[in-house]
Scaffold this active site. Sequence first.
Site, PDB file in Angstrom:
ATOM      1  N   GLU A 195       0.880  -1.167   0.000  1.00 46.50           N
ATOM      2  CA  GLU A 195       0.000   0.000   0.000  1.00 46.50           C
ATOM      3  C   GLU A 195       0.914   1.212   0.000  1.00 46.50           C
ATOM      4  OE1 GLU A 195      -3.125  -0.345  -0.551  1.00 46.50           O
ATOM      5  OE2 GLU A 195      -3.023  -2.515  -0.324  1.00 46.50           O
ATOM      6  N   HIS A 247      -7.586  -3.606  -0.348  1.00 44.57           N
ATOM      7  CA  HIS A 247      -6.711  -2.447  -0.278  1.00 44.57           C
ATOM      8  C   HIS A 247      -5.968  -2.359   1.057  1.00 44.57           C
ATOM      9  CE1 HIS A 247      -8.212  -1.171  -4.113  1.00 44.57           C
ATOM     10  NE2 HIS A 247      -9.441  -1.110  -3.657  1.00 44.57           N
TER      11      HIS A 247
END
Length: 206
Positions: A12, A151
């Site tokens: 990320e 995510h």
Amino acid sequence: MFNQPIVMLDFETTGLSPATGDRITEVAALRIVDGRIVERFVSLVNCGVRVPFHITQLTGITQAMVDAAPCVTQVVPALLRFIGSDTLSAHNASFDEKFLVAESRSLGLAPQYERMVCSLKLARRLFPGLPSYKLAALAGTLGIRFSGSAHRAEADAEVSAKVLIHIGEHLARRCGVPQIEPQLLERVNGLSAAKVPAFLHSAFVR
């Protein structure tokens, strides 16, 4: 399944490119052996940068979480040791690879993995015609469920690993071989979807 370990990587980040100053905020690396995830490296990362609001909205990673995380000078060397010389994989591998290389170089380090395999490209080559190859959509098509939040690095890496294992099982059935070499995955990555059937036929039919 795969005849050598493969490490599935997911970052990320604060944005799309280290060339414009974007940095990593979280990493997950999962080692796949014999078709199973056997080892995990997971960490938030403090690179001393601001986390944009839209990134927090997308990932749930806040500025406070990053500020309290281990420093990048600790995380990246440990990550490189974890990966070692194993084959590396990621979904949309060019994205994760450019961040891995940039963060390593900033510390005077270099990754030692032998090859990189992209699970997104493999899915495009082996399952042509699907409506989408984005991770969540592809996983849904293949019947693979998220066990965490999309995510976030560990959840995305786990689903990506399951996609790669599914691809390995598909190739093993299609090619009639019990074990798939990372070199084969690398070769398929570099072909167009139209050329894959002939390549697999020539590689395995004697």
